[in-house]
Design an enzyme around this catalytic site. Structure first.
Site, PDB file in Angstrom:
ATOM      1  N   GLY A  18       0.777  -1.234   0.000  1.00  0.00           N
ATOM      2  CA  GLY A  18       0.000   0.000   0.000  1.00  0.00           C
ATOM      3  C   GLY A  18       0.806   1.280   0.000  1.00  0.00           C
ATOM      4  O   GLY A  18       1.700   1.496  -0.816  1.00  0.00           O
ATOM      5  N   ALA A  94       3.341   1.956   9.388  1.00  0.00           N
ATOM      6  CA  ALA A  94       2.629   0.701   9.697  1.00  0.00           C
ATOM      7  C   ALA A  94       1.315   0.993  10.412  1.00  0.00           C
ATOM      8  O   ALA A  94       1.251   1.862  11.290  1.00  0.00           O
ATOM      9  CB  ALA A  94       3.502  -0.197  10.567  1.00  0.00           C
ATOM     10  N   GLN A 155     -14.857   3.265  14.338  1.00  0.00           N
ATOM     11  CA  GLN A 155     -13.384   3.308  14.402  1.00  0.00           C
ATOM     12  C   GLN A 155     -12.879   4.070  15.637  1.00  0.00           C
ATOM     13  O   GLN A 155     -11.933   4.849  15.533  1.00  0.00           O
ATOM     14  CB  GLN A 155     -12.824   3.963  13.126  1.00  0.00           C
ATOM     15  CG  GLN A 155     -13.019   3.098  11.879  1.00  0.00           C
ATOM     16  CD  GLN A 155     -12.104   3.509  10.733  1.00  0.00           C
ATOM     17  OE1 GLN A 155     -12.004   4.684  10.420  1.00  0.00           O
ATOM     18  NE2 GLN A 155     -11.436   2.540  10.117  1.00  0.00           N
ATOM     19  N   TYR A 158      -9.150   3.141  16.077  1.00  0.00           N
ATOM     20  CA  TYR A 158      -8.302   3.690  15.013  1.00  0.00           C
ATOM     21  C   TYR A 158      -8.253   5.225  15.091  1.00  0.00           C
ATOM     22  O   TYR A 158      -7.185   5.835  14.992  1.00  0.00           O
ATOM     23  CB  TYR A 158      -8.867   3.225  13.665  1.00  0.00           C
ATOM     24  CG  TYR A 158      -8.065   3.608  12.453  1.00  0.00           C
ATOM     25  CD1 TYR A 158      -6.865   2.953  12.155  1.00  0.00           C
ATOM     26  CD2 TYR A 158      -8.509   4.598  11.573  1.00  0.00           C
ATOM     27  CE1 TYR A 158      -6.135   3.284  11.019  1.00  0.00           C
ATOM     28  CE2 TYR A 158      -7.790   4.933  10.437  1.00  0.00           C
ATOM     29  CZ  TYR A 158      -6.603   4.269  10.164  1.00  0.00           C
ATOM     30  OH  TYR A 158      -5.889   4.601   9.038  1.00  0.00           O
ATOM     31  N   PRO A 188      -3.825  11.221   5.460  1.00  0.00           N
ATOM     32  CA  PRO A 188      -4.530  10.907   4.209  1.00  0.00           C
ATOM     33  C   PRO A 188      -6.027  10.761   4.438  1.00  0.00           C
ATOM     34  O   PRO A 188      -6.488  10.465   5.551  1.00  0.00           O
ATOM     35  CB  PRO A 188      -3.935   9.545   3.799  1.00  0.00           C
ATOM     36  CG  PRO A 188      -2.771   9.296   4.705  1.00  0.00           C
ATOM     37  CD  PRO A 188      -3.028  10.082   5.951  1.00  0.00           C
TER      38      PRO A 188
HETATM   39  P1  NAP Z   1      -1.901  -1.665   4.222  1.00  0.00           P
HETATM   40  O1  NAP Z   1      -1.716  -1.865   2.753  1.00  0.00           O
HETATM   41  O2  NAP Z   1      -2.690  -2.629   4.994  1.00  0.00           O
HETATM   42  O3  NAP Z   1      -0.464  -1.466   4.846  1.00  0.00           O
HETATM   43  C1  NAP Z   1      -0.245  -1.452   6.221  1.00  0.00           C
HETATM   44  C2  NAP Z   1       1.154  -1.912   6.444  1.00  0.00           C
HETATM   45  O4  NAP Z   1       1.424  -1.966   7.849  1.00  0.00           O
HETATM   46  C3  NAP Z   1       1.384  -3.302   5.883  1.00  0.00           C
HETATM   47  O5  NAP Z   1       2.444  -3.247   4.957  1.00  0.00           O
HETATM   48  C4  NAP Z   1       1.749  -4.124   7.109  1.00  0.00           C
HETATM   49  O6  NAP Z   1       2.840  -4.958   6.844  1.00  0.00           O
HETATM   50  C5  NAP Z   1       2.225  -3.088   8.099  1.00  0.00           C
HETATM   51  N1  NAP Z   1       2.088  -3.558   9.467  1.00  0.00           N
HETATM   52  C6  NAP Z   1       0.929  -3.878  10.136  1.00  0.00           C
HETATM   53  N2  NAP Z   1       1.221  -4.259  11.385  1.00  0.00           N
HETATM   54  C7  NAP Z   1       2.565  -4.187  11.517  1.00  0.00           C
HETATM   55  C8  NAP Z   1       3.466  -4.423  12.585  1.00  0.00           C
HETATM   56  N3  NAP Z   1       3.026  -4.809  13.782  1.00  0.00           N
HETATM   57  N4  NAP Z   1       4.789  -4.260  12.366  1.00  0.00           N
HETATM   58  C9  NAP Z   1       5.249  -3.879  11.155  1.00  0.00           C
HETATM   59  N5  NAP Z   1       4.441  -3.611  10.110  1.00  0.00           N
HETATM   60  C10 NAP Z   1       3.125  -3.764  10.298  1.00  0.00           C
HETATM   61  O7  NAP Z   1      -2.571  -0.260   4.485  1.00  0.00           O
HETATM   62  P2  NAP Z   1      -2.264   1.189   3.952  1.00  0.00           P
HETATM   63  O8  NAP Z   1      -3.529   1.730   3.513  1.00  0.00           O
HETATM   64  O9  NAP Z   1      -1.102   1.202   3.029  1.00  0.00           O
HETATM   65  O10 NAP Z   1      -1.863   1.915   5.321  1.00  0.00           O
HETATM   66  C11 NAP Z   1      -0.628   2.535   5.569  1.00  0.00           C
HETATM   67  C12 NAP Z   1      -0.797   3.594   6.635  1.00  0.00           C
HETATM   68  O11 NAP Z   1      -1.662   4.614   6.151  1.00  0.00           O
HETATM   69  C13 NAP Z   1      -1.476   3.069   7.915  1.00  0.00           C
HETATM   70  O12 NAP Z   1      -0.911   3.698   9.039  1.00  0.00           O
HETATM   71  C14 NAP Z   1      -2.918   3.521   7.748  1.00  0.00           C
HETATM   72  O13 NAP Z   1      -3.565   3.642   8.974  1.00  0.00           O
HETATM   73  C15 NAP Z   1      -2.704   4.849   7.061  1.00  0.00           C
HETATM   74  N6  NAP Z   1      -3.880   5.347   6.346  1.00  0.00           N
HETATM   75  C16 NAP Z   1      -4.464   4.622   5.351  1.00  0.00           C
HETATM   76  C17 NAP Z   1      -5.566   5.125   4.695  1.00  0.00           C
HETATM   77  C18 NAP Z   1      -6.262   4.386   3.575  1.00  0.00           C
HETATM   78  O14 NAP Z   1      -7.336   4.827   3.157  1.00  0.00           O
HETATM   79  N7  NAP Z   1      -5.735   3.302   3.065  1.00  0.00           N
HETATM   80  C19 NAP Z   1      -6.068   6.368   5.059  1.00  0.00           C
HETATM   81  C20 NAP Z   1      -5.445   7.084   6.065  1.00  0.00           C
HETATM   82  C21 NAP Z   1      -4.359   6.560   6.701  1.00  0.00           C
HETATM   83  P3  NAP Z   1       2.649  -6.537   6.812  1.00  0.00           P
HETATM   84  O15 NAP Z   1       1.522  -6.800   5.883  1.00  0.00           O
HETATM   85  O16 NAP Z   1       3.954  -7.077   6.379  1.00  0.00           O
HETATM   86  O17 NAP Z   1       2.328  -6.869   8.225  1.00  0.00           O
END
Ligand code: NAP
Length: 250
Positions: A18, A94, A155, A158, A188
């Site tokens: 992601g 993460a 949430q 979160y 974001p």
């Molecule tokens: P994602 O694709 O699910 O990526 C999250 C990442 O966090 C994964 O690569 C996962 O790695 C890693 N992770 C989870 N638990 C972990 C741990 N204990 N130690 C190390 N790595 C860990 O989601 P994303 O959307 O890209 O999210 C990235 C960030 O953006 C997050 O903080 C999320 O809250 C934030 N965000 C996302 C959105 C959205 O709409 N997508 C919006 C606002 C904020 P593994 O799979 O290898 O565990």
């Protein structure tokens, strides 16, 4: 390839998926060497990503570690510093979701989200802060969320973690403002990744309909904001929250 981050070393948590993947690519494109942290992503997938990364001519290494655990985090950071000599840029990316209304939320779902989304930010920043202070240089960028700014149904865990990241960022920014370290957050809106793929389609559609830009963000659009904050020249910007939300919250 640009050169704005030439000779810089970055550590990105949750880098093999992601938004983290996009951040890692964008930083490497500008010349940074990148420590790529991951945890539950299958090792083969992580290796495949590293292969793609190096085929682009980027310099990176994988670090499997659970950043919600302090000891695992300090071990990982010791290894990164040993391998690359230093860390200039920390991107706390993460994160996980475990959505439930408060009425239905289990204590474990609260604790897990707080540990992964919030304590990881403490763990990585704490493990690196002396290193950055000693070198009088650092860029700490944590990924918050529009949900931490405005709340979201189902949430509480979160939203609490993402709002707390903002308080953490502002406080650490004050502590380090005179020391060559900037501390900022990126918030974001809704981004097309595995995290939003888990959401029910109708809920997601309703959200997208309410976004002024009329669509979700792509991961690289968030990565651009991180790149801006990671730049040495973004030196007068600290304690800020940079929103990348398509106008969803102003
Ligand atoms: P994602 O694709 O699910 O990526 C999250 C990442 O966090 C994964 O690569 C996962 O790695 C890693 N992770 C989870 N638990 C972990 C741990 N204990 N130690 C190390 N790595 C860990 O989601 P994303 O959307 O890209 O999210 C990235 C960030 O953006 C997050 O903080 C999320 O809250 C934030 N965000 C996302 C959105 C959205 O709409 N997508 C919006 C606002 C904020 P593994 O799979 O290898 O565990």
């Amino acid at each position: 390839m640009g050169e704005s981050l030439k000779d810089r070393v970055a550590l990105v948590t949750g880098a093999v998926g992601g938004i983290g993947q996009a951040i890692s690519m964008v930083l490497a494109q500008e010349g940074a060497s990148v420590g790529l942290n991951y945890l539950v992503e299958p090792d083969e997938y992580a290796q495949e990503f590293l292969k793609e990364f190096t085929e682009h001519g980027y310099n990176g290494r994988l670090y499997k570690a659970d950043v919600s655990r302090y000891q695992d985090t300090t071990h990982m950071i010791e290894k990164v510093i040993k391998d690359f000599g230093k860390v200039d840029i920390l991107v706390n990316n993460a994160g996980i979701t475990m959505d439930k209304t408060l009425k239905k939320m289990a204590v474990e779902q609260w604790e897990k989200v707080i540990a992964v989304d919030l304590s990881s930010v403490f763990n990585c920043s704490k493990a690196l802060i002396e290193h950055m202070l000693d070198r009088s240089y650092g860029r700490i960028i944590s990924i918050s969320s529009v949900v931490g700014q405005k709340g979201n149904y189902g949430q509480t865990n979160y939203a609490a973690a993402k709002a707390a990241i903002i308080g953490f960022t502002k406080s650490l920014a004050l502590e380090t403002a005179k020391k060559g370290i900037t501390v900022n957050a990126v918030a974001p809106g809704f981004v097309r990744t595995a995290m939003t793929e888990q959401m029910p389609k109708d809920v997601l559609q309703k959200i997208v309909d309410s976004v002024p830009v009329g669509r979700m963000a792509e991961p690289w659009e968030v990565a651009r904001a991180v790149l801006f904050l990671a730049d040495e020249k973004s030196s007068y910007m600290t304690g800020q929250v940079l929103s990348v939300n398509g106008g969803l919250y102003m």
